[in-house]
Design an enzyme around this catalytic site. Structure first.
Site: not given
Ligand code: SAM
Length: 191
Positions: A33-36, A76, A101, A141
């Site tokens: 959601p945008g924390a990083w 994507d 992440d 990650k």
């Molecule tokens: N670092 C983020 C934060 O601090 O708000 C949290 C990230 S969350 C653990 C993982 C994110 O990876 C999810 O929102 C998911 O939709 C995204 N994701 C997974 N596969 C993806 C892809 N192929 N392309 C873009 N985003 C992807």
């Protein structure tokens, strides 16, 4: 005030390894959601007057607007069309830091989820070859498992220093680890 507690993992990694600096252009992969991105706006000074950095967040999901960051929602990162959009948006078409992440929706089958995430990170390393400046840093990650050496080896070919990082903020029982690769080599011809 962070959107998600994952912010504390990035803060902890940066405190120890110093990967983010004022003025940096950073791509935040899997940013929702945008924390990083919140941490990044502060660290790279994207709302400042001097040494002004640039934060670009990308996710499959919609990311709510954040002052100081540019977001590519519903994109994507394994799609070359997304790579072209990233290059178009980055100042001078280059990044100083690429962070991921990203996490695919877990199937519950550990080895399968591990392989999918490693595959996504390998494709991100390849994309980094064209967009990350020489000397730039990379953090991703993964869920640790049998194919972790594939990604570690590829990073070792393309960066001077590769480390495995397990922030305290990441639960000890989770298989999640971060691979930190510092100083992107300038010759990234595939070998
Ligand atoms: N670092 C983020 C934060 O601090 O708000 C949290 C990230 S969350 C653990 C993982 C994110 O990876 C999810 O929102 C998911 O939709 C995204 N994701 C997974 N596969 C993806 C892809 N192929 N392309 C873009 N985003 C992807």
């Amino acid at each position: 005030h962070y959107r998600c507690r994952s912010a504390f993992k990035l803060l902890e990694i940066d405190k120890e390894h110093k990967i983010l600096h004022p003025g940096n252009r950073v791509v935040d992969c899997g940013a929702a959601p945008g924390a990083w991105s919140q941490v990044l706006v502060d660290k790279v000074n994207s709302l400042g007057q001097e040494s002004v950095g640039f934060v670009l967040g990308v996710d499959l999901l919609r990311i709510a607007p954040l002052e100081g960051a540019v977001f590519l929602s519903k994109c994507d990162l394994t799609d070359p069309a997304t790579h072209r959009k990233i290059i178009d948006l980055l100042p001078s078409g280059q990044a100083d830091v690429i962070l991921s992440d990203m996490a695919p929706n877990a199937s519950g089958i550990k080895e399968l989820d591990h392989q999918r995430l490693v595959g996504m990170c390998l494709s991100l390393v390849d994309f980094s070859g064209t967009v990350l400046r020489p000397g730039g840093n990379f953090l991703c990650k993964i869920w640790d498992g049998g194919e972790s050496s594939l990604i570690r080896d590829r990073l070792q070919q393309r960066f001077q220093i590769v480390k495995t990082v397990k922030p305290k903020a990441s639960r000890t029982e989770s298989a999640e680890i971060y691979l930190l690769a510092k100083s992107h080599k300038s010759n990234n011809a595939p070998n």
